[in-house]
Design a protein around this motif. Structure first.
Motif, PDB file in Angstrom:
ATOM      1  N   ASN A  74       0.819  -1.222   0.000  1.00  0.00           N
ATOM      2  CA  ASN A  74       0.000   0.000   0.000  1.00  0.00           C
ATOM      3  C   ASN A  74       0.847   1.264   0.000  1.00  0.00           C
ATOM      4  O   ASN A  74       0.310   2.361   0.102  1.00  0.00           O
ATOM      5  N   ASN A  75       2.164   1.113  -0.099  1.00  0.00           N
ATOM      6  CA  ASN A  75       3.027   2.288   0.030  1.00  0.00           C
ATOM      7  C   ASN A  75       2.968   3.232  -1.168  1.00  0.00           C
ATOM      8  O   ASN A  75       3.433   4.368  -1.078  1.00  0.00           O
ATOM      9  N   ILE A  76       2.454   2.748  -2.283  1.00  0.00           N
ATOM     10  CA  ILE A  76       2.113   3.654  -3.391  1.00  0.00           C
ATOM     11  C   ILE A  76       0.692   3.262  -3.781  1.00  0.00           C
ATOM     12  O   ILE A  76       0.437   2.101  -4.115  1.00  0.00           O
ATOM     13  N   ARG A  77      -0.213   4.199  -3.688  1.00  0.00           N
ATOM     14  CA  ARG A  77      -1.616   3.816  -3.882  1.00  0.00           C
ATOM     15  C   ARG A  77      -2.408   4.972  -4.485  1.00  0.00           C
ATOM     16  O   ARG A  77      -2.095   6.139  -4.267  1.00  0.00           O
ATOM     17  N   ASN A  78      -3.461   4.617  -5.248  1.00  0.00           N
ATOM     18  CA  ASN A  78      -4.395   5.593  -5.802  1.00  0.00           C
ATOM     19  C   ASN A  78      -5.762   4.927  -5.784  1.00  0.00           C
ATOM     20  O   ASN A  78      -5.964   3.917  -6.454  1.00  0.00           O
ATOM     21  N   VAL A 136       9.063   3.251   0.302  1.00  0.00           N
ATOM     22  CA  VAL A 136       9.242   2.767  -1.077  1.00  0.00           C
ATOM     23  C   VAL A 136      10.732   2.649  -1.365  1.00  0.00           C
ATOM     24  O   VAL A 136      11.217   1.622  -1.853  1.00  0.00           O
ATOM     25  N   PHE A 137      11.439   3.693  -1.057  1.00  0.00           N
ATOM     26  CA  PHE A 137      12.885   3.733  -1.288  1.00  0.00           C
ATOM     27  C   PHE A 137      13.566   2.528  -0.631  1.00  0.00           C
ATOM     28  O   PHE A 137      14.296   1.767  -1.254  1.00  0.00           O
ATOM     29  N   LYS A 138      13.253   2.343   0.655  1.00  0.00           N
ATOM     30  CA  LYS A 138      13.925   1.303   1.459  1.00  0.00           C
ATOM     31  C   LYS A 138      13.574  -0.108   0.996  1.00  0.00           C
ATOM     32  O   LYS A 138      14.418  -1.001   1.004  1.00  0.00           O
ATOM     33  N   GLU A 139      12.322  -0.310   0.588  1.00  0.00           N
ATOM     34  CA  GLU A 139      11.890  -1.676   0.257  1.00  0.00           C
ATOM     35  C   GLU A 139      12.174  -2.043  -1.191  1.00  0.00           C
ATOM     36  O   GLU A 139      12.468  -3.191  -1.505  1.00  0.00           O
ATOM     37  N   VAL A 140      12.075  -1.054  -2.084  1.00  0.00           N
ATOM     38  CA  VAL A 140      12.172  -1.378  -3.510  1.00  0.00           C
ATOM     39  C   VAL A 140      13.626  -1.534  -3.968  1.00  0.00           C
ATOM     40  O   VAL A 140      13.916  -2.375  -4.823  1.00  0.00           O
ATOM     41  N   VAL A 141      14.542  -0.759  -3.388  1.00  0.00           N
ATOM     42  CA  VAL A 141      15.959  -0.863  -3.813  1.00  0.00           C
ATOM     43  C   VAL A 141      16.474  -2.306  -3.690  1.00  0.00           C
ATOM     44  O   VAL A 141      16.936  -2.890  -4.673  1.00  0.00           O
ATOM     45  N   PRO A 142      16.381  -2.937  -2.489  1.00  0.00           N
ATOM     46  CA  PRO A 142      16.905  -4.314  -2.409  1.00  0.00           C
ATOM     47  C   PRO A 142      16.120  -5.302  -3.258  1.00  0.00           C
ATOM     48  O   PRO A 142      16.701  -6.212  -3.858  1.00  0.00           O
ATOM     49  N   LEU A 186      21.773   3.628  -6.100  1.00  0.00           N
ATOM     50  CA  LEU A 186      21.966   2.460  -5.223  1.00  0.00           C
ATOM     51  C   LEU A 186      21.747   1.146  -5.964  1.00  0.00           C
ATOM     52  O   LEU A 186      22.507   0.188  -5.797  1.00  0.00           O
ATOM     53  N   ILE A 187      20.700   1.094  -6.781  1.00  0.00           N
ATOM     54  CA  ILE A 187      20.411  -0.153  -7.516  1.00  0.00           C
ATOM     55  C   ILE A 187      21.563  -0.451  -8.476  1.00  0.00           C
ATOM     56  O   ILE A 187      22.076  -1.577  -8.522  1.00  0.00           O
ATOM     57  N   ALA A 188      22.002   0.560  -9.213  1.00  0.00           N
ATOM     58  CA  ALA A 188      23.092   0.341 -10.187  1.00  0.00           C
ATOM     59  C   ALA A 188      24.357  -0.107  -9.477  1.00  0.00           C
ATOM     60  O   ALA A 188      25.067  -1.005  -9.950  1.00  0.00           O
TER      61      ALA A 188
END
Ligand code: COA
Length: 375
Positions: A236-240, A267-273, A308-310
């Motif tokens: 639910n961290n990005i929602r519409n 979002v930042f913390k969860e999606v990067v890894p 970070l991802i790269a």
């Protein structure tokens, strides 16, 4: 029967001519804040309403890497009494706005390789929001281009384009189509909440198109699709919450949850890894050393996330050549972002170079498309 190899034959880009700089956007936002605080002065003094805080261009560039964005409707988007795209209602026999920009991007892709629309079998309109539920935007685009066959819409938020590419590649592998257009018209200023200080600066508008075809009909200069992988994990961290069950009542129109909302830090913390692991695992499964990838065209949401991802994928801090960004001039354009980066920054790669298109966003959703330059 041997499997048919899907390739990327061409890409197309439509960039709206109008732009909004951070300074212009902040001036508009701060004018709205001033108006709001004046209009609610009594409640603010009584402590029943919280005064709004101004935005800052410095924060925006530092937090996101965005300096400017292209938009479809600059004047209304900057008008503190409106703060969103507006244009005159179009009749049913006129091309819809979303279809119009999708057609422009699609034409650019087809014309770049001289492909006759008659040779295209399918159109996917893959975007994070559709202008209406039906008839499908994709069918309108199909009709405007004079394409036979079939078309449908698909929405996987910021991952719509990569999910579209895998869907197109699967149609080609199965023999159900030989040439598929994946069109991503993203009018993100229409679903962003320009009155929300935390995210008013995030989005821009654009349209991209990717032509996925059977290798035997593609031009010599194409990108072989080495492998695609899709992943979704509910969040639910990005929602519409905008939708057909709640859009018709005066109480629910325009309430903040009927527009884009996010917990940006989470979002930042969860999606990067999640995304870095997905890329590395997929590369290994394809027999590719992730450190050898010539270029990463990552989803364009935030420059810090991409850095970070790269770094996790390549094993060192990536430079602009290894992981180009278009965030500074386009902002976040949802599913179109990685495709813009690919479209603008692929000509210098050499035959045999292996590279990656990668999306991530609401859902959560993520898609990896490993490609190799043929000639
Ligand atoms: N102007 C000035 N200051 C602002 C501001 C603005 N427009 N918006 C927020 N701030 C302030 C906050 O109030 C906070 O102040 P505090 O520390 O005094 O409480 C501070 O800046 C930090 O806010 P925060 O929201 O935590 O910033 P952030 O560094 O996390 O950056 C994002 C915000 C949205 C840019 C960032 O979290 C992000 O990009 N996340 C990923 C988003 C994403 O990829 N989403 C996918 C969408 S498809």
């Amino acid at each position: 029967m041997s499997e048919i190899t899907p390739v990327i034959s061409a890409t197309g880009l439509y960039t709206p001519p109008e732009t909004i700089s951070n300074d212009e956007l902040v001036a508009s936002f701060n004018a709205y804040v001033e108006l709001f605080n004046q209009r609610h002065a009594a409640e603010i003094a009584a402590g029943t309403v919280e005064a709004l805080q101004p935005s800052s261009a410095e924060f925006i560039e530092k937090a996101s890497g965005i300096k400017s964005r292209h938009v479809m409707s600059k004047a209304s988007t900057l008008d503190p009494e409106i703060m969103g795209p507006r244009w005159p209602e179009r009749a049913d026999d006129e091309l819809s706005v979303m279809a119009e920009i999708g057609v422009k991007a699609a034409r650019a892709a087809l014309e770049s390789i001289g492909r006759d629309p008659k040779d295209v079998d399918a159109v996917l309109c893959a975007a994070s929001n559709m202008q209406r539920p039906y008839p499908a935007m994709a069918i309108e685009i199909q009709q405007a281009l004079g394409i036979e066959g079939f078309a449908f819409d698909m929405n996987v938020a910021c991952s719509s384009a990569t999910f579209g590419i895998q869907t197109a590649a699967d149609f080609i592998r199965s023999g159900n189509a030989r040439s598929v257009l994946v069109v991503s018209p993203e009018i993100c200023t229409g679903h962003n909440n320009m009155k929300n200080r935390d995210s008013h600066f995030i989005f821009g508008d654009v349209a991209t198109a990717v032509l996925v075809e059977a290798k035997d009909m593609a031009p010599a200069q194409h990108w072989e699709i080495v492998g695609t992988r899709l992943k979704t994990v509910f969040s639910n961290n990005i929602r519409n919450n905008f939708g057909f069950l709640n859009c018709a009542t005066p109480e629910t129109i325009g309430t903040p949850d009927k527009l884009f909302v996010q917990e940006g830090r989470k979002v930042f913390k969860e999606v990067v890894p999640m995304v870095a692991t997905m890329i590395v695992d997929h590369a290994h499964d394809l027999g590719i050393d992730p450190a050898s990838l010539r270029r990463l065209w990552l989803h364009q949401a935030n420059s810090g996330m991409n850095r970070l991802i790269a770094q996790r994928v390549l094993g060192h801090e990536a430079n602009e050549d290894e992981s180009p960004t278009v965030l500074d001039t386009y902002g976040n354009t949802s599913s179109a972002g990685s495709i813009i980066a690919f479209h603008l920054h692929n000509a210098d790669l050499a035959a045999g170079d292996t590279a990656l298109i990668c999306s991530f966003g609401a859902g959560y959703s993520a898609g990896t498309v490993f490609i190799r330059k043929a000639a």
